[in-house]
Design an enzyme around this catalytic site. Structure first.
Site, mmCIF file in Angstrom:
data_model
loop_
_atom_site.group_PDB
_atom_site.id
_atom_site.type_symbol
_atom_site.label_atom_id
_atom_site.label_comp_id
_atom_site.label_asym_id
_atom_site.label_seq_id
_atom_site.Cartn_x
_atom_site.Cartn_y
_atom_site.Cartn_z
ATOM 1 N N ARG A 1 0.851 -1.196 0.000
ATOM 2 C CA ARG A 1 0.000 0.000 0.000
ATOM 3 C C ARG A 1 0.885 1.244 0.000
ATOM 4 N NH1 ARG A 1 -4.618 -1.737 4.507
ATOM 5 N NH2 ARG A 1 -5.208 -3.672 3.471
ATOM 6 N N ARG B 1 2.781 1.033 10.262
ATOM 7 C CA ARG B 1 2.220 1.364 8.946
ATOM 8 C C ARG B 1 3.321 1.290 7.897
ATOM 9 N NH1 ARG B 1 -2.669 3.683 7.854
ATOM 10 N NH2 ARG B 1 -2.910 4.277 10.041
ATOM 11 N N GLU C 1 -5.821 -0.911 15.932
ATOM 12 C CA GLU C 1 -6.455 -1.873 15.024
ATOM 13 C C GLU C 1 -5.468 -2.947 14.585
ATOM 14 O OE1 GLU C 1 -7.639 -2.304 10.416
ATOM 15 O OE2 GLU C 1 -7.578 -0.258 11.213
ATOM 16 N N SER D 1 -9.827 -5.869 10.628
ATOM 17 C CA SER D 1 -11.159 -5.355 10.292
ATOM 18 C C SER D 1 -11.940 -6.495 9.656
ATOM 19 C CB SER D 1 -11.072 -4.184 9.307
ATOM 20 O OG SER D 1 -10.736 -2.995 9.966
ATOM 21 N N ARG E 1 1.579 -6.224 12.688
ATOM 22 C CA ARG E 1 0.995 -5.601 13.884
ATOM 23 C C ARG E 1 0.897 -6.602 15.034
ATOM 24 N NH1 ARG E 1 -3.173 -0.722 12.458
ATOM 25 N NH2 ARG E 1 -1.874 0.241 10.859
#
Length: 430
Positions: A267, A282, A354, A357, A395
């Site tokens: 990403r 990130r 987070e 999801s 993560r």
């Protein structure tokens, strides 16, 4: 993609649904285009009706006067004129249909009625908290400090190789990342019955359109240059997994389909400039175990609860404290009708972050990719699609380091991971 008939026949309800999300989609142009589409369809169908009647009259005239009679030639000349009119209108109709399709592709999904209203993450609702955050008799460190003191995370060399937001993992760090991914994959396949899939990491643009990343979020993607065709690196395995059956009609007895994959993801993080620049949270490249469900519409919310429980099971087995959050209408992803976030406790940051999801997209993606199922003797119906991280591997590594840290700088490895690390129970400074 929303159903055109739903937009046209329930315009005010759709507007209200989009307003809940804070979306600014323009629907009036779609209504106007649909009116033009229907006008053109009526005109073309009327011409075809007249054409069919003319053909029948020509057949009758031929039977009476023969194929070479002057009246037959005149009637055939009129038929050619009608055919020319149809051919002239068909490109106009196709162009209008393309404009409608492109306009609908930019409209987000509608929220399920159970989604809480809100503008941003501050309005999300915590549904439950599982496990107690660890209590330390020292000031807990961030994972980047731990990783560098243990010599397992090398941010400087990652940046030297590829620039910012790339990291090199070394020794026990590389092994821990690999162990986490393998553990998650084995758990979902062996205990929850998922079918493991290995897909390409490069996909065509229409595949990204199917799951909703294109056209709206192209700036978040890595596009390959100099290829013989247009290809993008996947931002998540949701993209190839959900599209495996694009354009197909599945037999009803095959549902639900539950797939998982452990892949690298890429990403650009174009919309997150200056956010989470510290550490391993990130990254432009990261690993993730993805879970996908394809099911009947009437079962999709049962499947959402099940999928979420499968992601939660990983956190429980790794002894990581977490909470489950229902995202509000203004904080949900483009394709989702309802989303639960799993947020893991990070002691170094002193907050929940987070780590997964889990979303039900209902028929939004299935309509884009023409993914349907069929009962025996019935008509094809759109499937519902769901996706969730089970989990984001990087993560999870961060959470293991921060929750397992000790005063002497070592890190405890959760028992569930030890078989994947040849029995190692801790990572210690050299």
């Amino acid at each position: 993609m929303l159903d055109l008939r739903t937009v046209v026949n329930n315009l005010e309800e759709v507007k209200a649904g989009l307003a809940r999300r804070g979306a600014e989609a323009q629907l009036e142009p779609i209504i106007a285009l649909d009116e033009e589409r229907r006008r053109l369809i009526v005109e073309v169908e009327e011409l075809r009706r007249l054409q069919n009647e003319a053909n029948q009259r020509i057949k009758e005239r031929i039977a009476k006067e023969g194929p070479q009679s002057e009246s037959v030639r005149e009637m055939r000349s009129g038929l050619k004129e009608s055919s020319s009119k149809i051919k002239a209108l068909e490109p106009d109709l196709k162009a209008v249909e393309t404009q409608i399709h492109d306009a609908l592709m930019a409209v987000p999904n509608l929220c399920h009625e159970s989604v809480p209203d809100g503008k941003d993450e501050s309005d999300n609702q915590v549904l439950r908290t599982v496990g107690e955050p660890p209590v330390f008799d020292f000031e807990p460190k961030w994972h980047d400090e731990l990783g560098q003191s243990l010599d397992i995370l090398d941010f400087a060399r990652g940046a030297k190789l590829s620039g910012a937001r790339f990291t090199v993992l070394k020794g026990a760090g590389a092994r821990l990342e690999r162990a986490l991914g393998q553990f998650m994959l084995d758990m979902q396949v062996r205990e929850h019955g998922y079918t493991e899939i290995m897909t390409p990491l490069l996909v065509l643009p229409e595949i990204l359109q199917g799951t909703g990343q294109l056209p709206k979020f192209e700036e978040d993607l890595f596009k390959m240059e100099g290829m013989d065709r247009e290809l993008y690196l996947i931002p998540t395995a949701e993209v190839p997994l959900t599209n495996l059956y694009a354009g197909e009609i599945l037999k009803a007895e095959r549902l639900p389909v539950r797939l998982c994959a452990h892949t690298s993801c890429f990403r650009s993080e174009a919309g997150s400039y200056g956010k989470d620049v510290r550490g391993y949270i990130r990254q432009h490249q990261f690993n993730k175990v993805e879970l996908i469900h394809v099911c009947r519409p009437e079962k999709s919310y049962e499947e959402l609860e099940l999928l979420t429980s499968h992601a939660e099971a990983v956190l429980k087995r790794l002894e990581l404290p977490y909470r489950v959050v229902s995202l509000c209408s203004g904080d949900m992803g483009f394709s989702s009708a309802k989303t639960y976030d799993l947020e893991v406790w990070l002691p170094g940051q002193g907050r929940y972050r987070e780590i997964s999801s889990c979303s039900n997209c209902e028929d939004f993606q299935a309509r884009r990719m023409k993914l349907r199922f069929k009962e025996e003797g019935g008509k094809p119906r759109l499937c519902h699609t769901l996706n969730g991280s089970g989990l984001a591997v990087g993560r999870t590594l961060v959470a293991v380091l921060e929750n397992g840290q000790r005063a002497d700088g070592s890190v405890r490895i959760p028992e569930a991971l030890r078989p994947y690390m040849d029995g190692m129970s801790e990572i210690r400074p050299e």
